[in-house]
Design an enzyme around this catalytic site. Structure first.
Site, PDB file in Angstrom:
ATOM      1  N   GLU A 135      -0.639  -4.196   2.297  1.00  0.00           N
ATOM      2  CA  GLU A 135      -1.548  -3.102   2.636  1.00  0.00           C
ATOM      3  C   GLU A 135      -2.901  -3.605   3.137  1.00  0.00           C
ATOM      4  O   GLU A 135      -3.224  -4.791   2.965  1.00  0.00           O
ATOM      5  CB  GLU A 135      -1.744  -2.215   1.410  1.00  0.00           C
ATOM      6  CG  GLU A 135      -2.175  -3.009   0.178  1.00  0.00           C
ATOM      7  CD  GLU A 135      -3.181  -2.275  -0.666  1.00  0.00           C
ATOM      8  OE1 GLU A 135      -4.035  -1.578  -0.102  1.00  0.00           O
ATOM      9  OE2 GLU A 135      -3.112  -2.428  -1.903  1.00  0.00           O
ATOM     10  N   LYS A 166      -3.643   0.062 -11.990  1.00  0.00           N
ATOM     11  CA  LYS A 166      -5.042  -0.342 -12.196  1.00  0.00           C
ATOM     12  C   LYS A 166      -5.573   0.273 -13.486  1.00  0.00           C
ATOM     13  O   LYS A 166      -5.488   1.478 -13.698  1.00  0.00           O
ATOM     14  CB  LYS A 166      -5.893   0.055 -10.992  1.00  0.00           C
ATOM     15  CG  LYS A 166      -5.712  -0.925  -9.835  1.00  0.00           C
ATOM     16  CD  LYS A 166      -6.856  -0.913  -8.860  1.00  0.00           C
ATOM     17  CE  LYS A 166      -6.788   0.281  -7.950  1.00  0.00           C
ATOM     18  NZ  LYS A 166      -5.600   0.346  -7.113  1.00  0.00           N
TER      19      LYS A 166
HETATM   20  N1  PSU Z   1      -4.936  -3.132  -5.599  1.00  0.00           N
HETATM   21  C1  PSU Z   1      -6.082  -3.877  -5.618  1.00  0.00           C
HETATM   22  N2  PSU Z   1      -7.175  -3.367  -4.974  1.00  0.00           N
HETATM   23  C2  PSU Z   1      -7.149  -2.150  -4.315  1.00  0.00           C
HETATM   24  C3  PSU Z   1      -5.929  -1.384  -4.309  1.00  0.00           C
HETATM   25  C4  PSU Z   1      -4.845  -1.931  -4.969  1.00  0.00           C
HETATM   26  O1  PSU Z   1      -6.125  -4.956  -6.203  1.00  0.00           O
HETATM   27  O2  PSU Z   1      -8.168  -1.743  -3.745  1.00  0.00           O
HETATM   28  C5  PSU Z   1      -5.888  -0.057  -3.560  1.00  0.00           C
HETATM   29  C6  PSU Z   1      -4.484   0.250  -3.026  1.00  0.00           C
HETATM   30  O3  PSU Z   1      -4.577   0.465  -1.632  1.00  0.00           O
HETATM   31  C7  PSU Z   1      -4.088   1.539  -3.732  1.00  0.00           C
HETATM   32  C8  PSU Z   1      -5.429   2.193  -3.868  1.00  0.00           C
HETATM   33  O4  PSU Z   1      -3.167   2.299  -2.978  1.00  0.00           O
HETATM   34  O5  PSU Z   1      -6.226   1.099  -4.354  1.00  0.00           O
HETATM   35  C9  PSU Z   1      -5.408   3.394  -4.799  1.00  0.00           C
HETATM   36  O6  PSU Z   1      -6.435   4.269  -4.437  1.00  0.00           O
HETATM   37  P1  PSU Z   1      -6.396   5.808  -4.926  1.00  0.00           P
HETATM   38  O7  PSU Z   1      -6.509   5.723  -6.428  1.00  0.00           O
HETATM   39  O8  PSU Z   1      -7.609   6.467  -4.287  1.00  0.00           O
HETATM   40  O9  PSU Z   1      -5.105   6.395  -4.435  1.00  0.00           O
END
Ligand code: PSU
Ligand code: MN
Length: 290
Positions: free
Chosen positions: A22, A154
């Site tokens: 990504e 996360k």
């Molecule tokens: N993993 C990381 N750093 C990030 C992400 C994942 O180590 O920044 C990103 C990915 O692109 C994931 C996003 O899809 O965080 C999730 O964001 P949200 O909670 O707004 O969907």
């Protein structure tokens, strides 16, 4: 609308191993200028495992699968964050679109790519339903036949709620040599996985069986090699700061990650970089096994 780089196209046509990567973490996951190196390092780890990296993003009105180093450099902090719902708009409006896990999965499905690597997937944000924020990563995972390799969910999110929702959506949560879902920076203390696997080959067999049975996405959680176990107080501080600053929606995750990277003196940043690389390597091994 989707342009697949020659190397990726040839690998896919020949039944070779391909890993989708990504670009949101490149543009928004690290301090300005540092994400590109993380993206390049991920590509190197995918190659070291014997697979072809396919980094995904929107450029010049096209969804691109496979980027050169110069192209990757365009995914700077001013890039648009592109989830599944945003792909069409970013393409039509010729934005630089950094795809999230969900956005990248949508493209992987269209291109026929079966493995994706990231740091940690999105999920149910803490305090749900105030606000009612659930990452589109989950919905897209539920409808895309692909393995997502991550250090779990996360931990700035509500991880137990996310695990419940993954069960509701029928998404297998595999633990790589662990019985509980890794917590991004931390390795232990997460909710139980639905199945434990010991090798990349076993994960690949599990995925192939799941797809034969009509299933779609699977999450493969790999605990970080050098976990940080003391970040929770700082996460709470970061989430409180985000609320006070009125940060909401797509901006929350980048805001909180930047806060942690700054206030931990770079410890979370280094941990995040390392685990992204480790996940890319394992994803490459799973792709080869598939
Ligand atoms: N993993 C990381 N750093 C990030 C992400 C994942 O180590 O920044 C990103 C990915 O692109 C994931 C996003 O899809 O965080 C999730 O964001 P949200 O909670 O707004 O969907
Ligand atoms: Mn959200």
């Amino acid at each position: 609308m989707i342009r697949v780089a020659g190397e990726v196209r040839e690998a896919l046509a020949g039944g070779g191993a391909v890993v989708a990567l990504e670009t949101t973490l490149v543009a928004h996951g690290f301090p300005p200028g540092e994400g590109v190196e993380v993206g390049l390092e991920s590509e190197r780890h995918v190659r070291a495992a014997g697979a072809v990296p396919a980094t995904v993003g929107v450029l010049d009105g096209e969804v691109r699968v496979g980027l050169t180093e110069d192209e990757l450099t365009r995914f700077a902090p001013d890039a648009r964050k592109v989830g599944p719902r945003d792909l069409a708009a970013a393409t039509v409006q010729r934005a630089v679109g950094a795809t999230t896990v969900g956005g990248t999965l949508a493209v992987a499905r269209a291109a026929g790519i079966r493995v994706l690597a990231t740091g940690g997937i999105g999920g149910v944000h803490r305090g749900f339903p105030h606000p009612p924020d659930i990452s589109a990563d989950l919905g897209q995972l539920a409808r895309t036949p692909a393995v997502v390799v991550s250090a779990g969910v996360k931990s700035l999110l509500d991880v137990p709620a996310t695990a419940e929702l993954l069960e509701t959506l029928g998404v297998p949560v595999l633990g790589f040599r662990v019985d509980t879902l890794p917590l991004f920076y931390a390795a232990a203390g997460g909710p139980p996985v639905s199945a434990r696997v010991e090798t990349a080959e076993e994960a690949a067999r599990m995925a192939a069986a799941h797809w034969k049975l009509g299933g779609a996405g699977l999450l493969l959680g790999r605990p970080p090699d050098e976990p940080l176990d003391d970040v929770e107080p700082l996460i709470e501080e970061a989430l409180a700061a985000a609320a006070t600053a009125g940060v909401s929606g797509q901006a929350v995750t980048p805001y909180v990650l930047a806060y942690l990277h700054r206030e931990s003196g770079g410890r979370t940043e280094n941990a995040n970089k390392a685990l992204v690389a480790q996940n890319a390597r394992l994803a490459g091994e799973v792709a080869v096994a598939l």
